[in-house]
Design a protein around this motif. Structure first.
Motif, mmCIF file in Angstrom:
data_model
loop_
_atom_site.group_PDB
_atom_site.id
_atom_site.type_symbol
_atom_site.label_atom_id
_atom_site.label_comp_id
_atom_site.label_asym_id
_atom_site.label_seq_id
_atom_site.Cartn_x
_atom_site.Cartn_y
_atom_site.Cartn_z
ATOM 1 N N LEU A 220 -6.157 15.397 31.512
ATOM 2 C CA LEU A 220 -7.203 16.110 32.249
ATOM 3 C C LEU A 220 -7.028 15.940 33.757
ATOM 4 N N ASN A 221 -6.545 14.784 34.168
ATOM 5 C CA ASN A 221 -6.381 14.490 35.598
ATOM 6 C C ASN A 221 -5.005 14.873 36.137
ATOM 7 N N ASP A 222 -4.149 15.436 35.278
ATOM 8 C CA ASP A 222 -2.771 15.743 35.694
ATOM 9 C C ASP A 222 -2.112 14.523 36.325
ATOM 10 N N SER A 223 -2.295 13.391 35.691
ATOM 11 C CA SER A 223 -1.759 12.143 36.239
ATOM 12 C C SER A 223 -0.234 12.216 36.340
ATOM 13 N N PRO A 224 0.327 11.896 37.510
ATOM 14 C CA PRO A 224 1.794 11.854 37.622
ATOM 15 C C PRO A 224 2.341 10.717 36.767
ATOM 16 N N MET A 225 3.481 10.971 36.147
ATOM 17 C CA MET A 225 4.056 9.949 35.269
ATOM 18 C C MET A 225 5.553 9.832 35.466
ATOM 19 N N MET A 226 6.036 8.616 35.314
ATOM 20 C CA MET A 226 7.450 8.289 35.377
ATOM 21 C C MET A 226 7.945 8.057 33.948
ATOM 22 N N ASP A 227 8.887 8.871 33.516
ATOM 23 C CA ASP A 227 9.433 8.787 32.165
ATOM 24 C C ASP A 227 10.690 7.929 32.207
ATOM 25 N N GLN B 188 10.840 23.910 23.207
ATOM 26 C CA GLN B 188 9.747 24.059 22.240
ATOM 27 C C GLN B 188 8.649 23.029 22.461
ATOM 28 N N ILE B 189 9.039 21.782 22.647
ATOM 29 C CA ILE B 189 8.042 20.719 22.832
ATOM 30 C C ILE B 189 7.266 20.918 24.122
ATOM 31 N N ASP B 190 7.948 21.350 25.185
ATOM 32 C CA ASP B 190 7.259 21.594 26.453
ATOM 33 C C ASP B 190 6.247 22.726 26.307
ATOM 34 N N ARG C 140 2.322 12.527 22.707
ATOM 35 C CA ARG C 140 2.744 13.732 21.989
ATOM 36 C C ARG C 140 1.863 13.968 20.767
ATOM 37 N N ASN C 141 1.591 12.919 20.002
ATOM 38 C CA ASN C 141 0.727 13.045 18.834
ATOM 39 C C ASN C 141 -0.692 13.448 19.236
ATOM 40 N N PHE C 142 -1.164 12.915 20.363
ATOM 41 C CA PHE C 142 -2.492 13.276 20.864
ATOM 42 C C PHE C 142 -2.559 14.775 21.150
ATOM 43 N N LYS D 209 14.768 16.911 25.680
ATOM 44 C CA LYS D 209 14.261 17.509 24.445
ATOM 45 C C LYS D 209 12.800 17.911 24.576
ATOM 46 N N GLY D 210 12.113 17.331 25.548
ATOM 47 C CA GLY D 210 10.706 17.655 25.752
ATOM 48 C C GLY D 210 9.989 16.553 26.487
ATOM 49 N N ALA D 211 9.060 16.954 27.351
ATOM 50 C CA ALA D 211 8.278 15.982 28.116
ATOM 51 C C ALA D 211 6.913 16.601 28.424
#
Length: 366
Positions: free
Chosen positions: A13-20, A189-191, A128-130, A29-31
């Motif tokens: 909801l907050n578009d939190s920036p994330m480091m993968d 697809q995942i994106d 991803r499951n969420f 494959k998807g993020a």
């Protein structure tokens, strides 16, 4: 230090920036949106550690990981993580399951750069499951209505005018037909699924429990609709959008010729861009050659080639109207007449664009 986070809802909801911190092969494959891939290990390093883990166990794998990522290599990676953390103080880091890799990144950030940075508990897999659950729950709990209609009636334009719509073609970056491929590529697809789920999450958070979708097949280009959503779409009520053949021809001319050629030219320059556009248009017709039949395909291909020549040399797109109208009347319309007959019992309202938009706005307000 902010606490490690398991509130996936607020993250999205907050578009939190994330480091993968996963390896590039995993990330590709998807993020998720707003994510930067800053891996702990390269693909080759990850493969070596994985093999070691299977053959010799966790302790040996961890030891090998430390050997592979040390010295200058470690310094460079910590530096990139530190730059991200400093630029995004409200962000998070994650790996696949929120385990060893993200914990190690946390430890090195703290020990080497003096930065305490939170990770996502459960990592990519939990988030991803969420999001999968978010879409499934919406299908089960919310009210949906589809916008159907002949090719070129402007279904996407209706979607764009409604605050409670879900733009499936927009998320798929594809216009949905045999000619719908854009100059820019489609998401993985995942994106696609993740972006759609986040859209649903934000709209439900804003209080929306009724959604408008364009009536689509299972696949939009190369992106497949989530199965529960597609299955639901076989039963959702519809509105049917109408327009004249002339209006539809004009709209398709704008979208599939004028705008699409501009997309290619903007990306590749005038000469190469137009060449790529012309090849794409001809290929789109070739893709339905078998369904058109040999004689009709040859007739339409000849018109299209001449239209492209006039567009390139004279800037005149009017000849494109001939193949567009023929394709509508002889090919697409009979298919849609059949579809409408099959879906007649689900149609709540029929009208042109302004009337359809008004009906759907009133429907959402009930």
């Amino acid at each position: 230090m902010r606490d490690n986070c398991s509130d996936y809802r607020q993250i999205f909801l907050n578009d939190s920036p994330m480091m993968d911190a996963r390896a590039p092969v995993e990330f590709n494959k998807g993020a998720f949106p707003n994510v930067v891939n800053l891996p702990l290990m390269t693909d080759i390093e990850r493969q070596k550690v994985g093999t070691c883990y299977k053959q010799h166990g966790q302790d040996a794998a961890i030891k090998l990981g430390h050997q592979l990522v040390q010295g200058k290599t470690r310094e460079e990676r910590v530096q990139r993580w530190a730059e991200f953390a400093t630029a995004n103080p409200n962000g998070y880091l994650y790996c696949f399951r929120g385990g060893l890799r993200s914990q190690l990144v946390q430890e090195w950030l703290k020990s080497d750069a003096g930065i305490e940075y939170p990770r996502v508990v459960g990592g990519y897999k939990a988030m991803r499951n969420f999001l999968i659950d978010t879409t499934d729950q919406a299908v089960a709990q919310c009210n949906f209505v589809l916008v159907g209609g002949m090719t070129g009636t402007g279904k996407t334009e209706v979607i764009a005018q409604l605050g409670n719509s879900l733009d499936l073609e927009g998320h798929a970056n594809h216009r949905g037909s045999s000619f719908g491929k854009r100059a820019t590529g489609q998401p993985m697809q995942i994106d696609f699924e993740n972006a759609l789920a986040i859209d649903i999450l934000k709209k439900r958070n804003a209080g929306m429990e009724q959604f408008v979708l364009e009536d689509e097949g299972r696949i939009i280009g190369k992106c497949s609709l989530p199965l529960p959503l597609y299955e639901g779409m076989q039963h959702f009520p519809l509105v049917w959008l109408e327009d004249s053949v002339e209006g539809r021809t004009t709209r398709i001319l704008q979208d599939y010729v004028i705008d699409l050629s501009a997309e290619f030219i903007n990306l590749q320059g005038a000469e190469e861009g137009f060449k790529a556009f012309a090849e794409r248009l001809m290929q789109s017709l070739t893709n339905i050659q078998k369904r058109l039949g040999g004689e009709r395909y040859q007739r339409l291909a000849a018109i299209m080639q001449q239209a492209l020549l006039e567009q390139e040399t004279q800037g005149d797109v009017s000849l494109h109207r001939q193949w567009i109208e023929t394709l509508l009347v002889e090919y697409y319309d009979p298919m849609y007449v059949f579809q409408r007959e099959n879906k007649a019992g689900r149609i709540e309202f029929v009208g042109e664009q302004a009337a359809i938009v008004e009906f759907l706005q009133h429907r959402a307000a009930k």
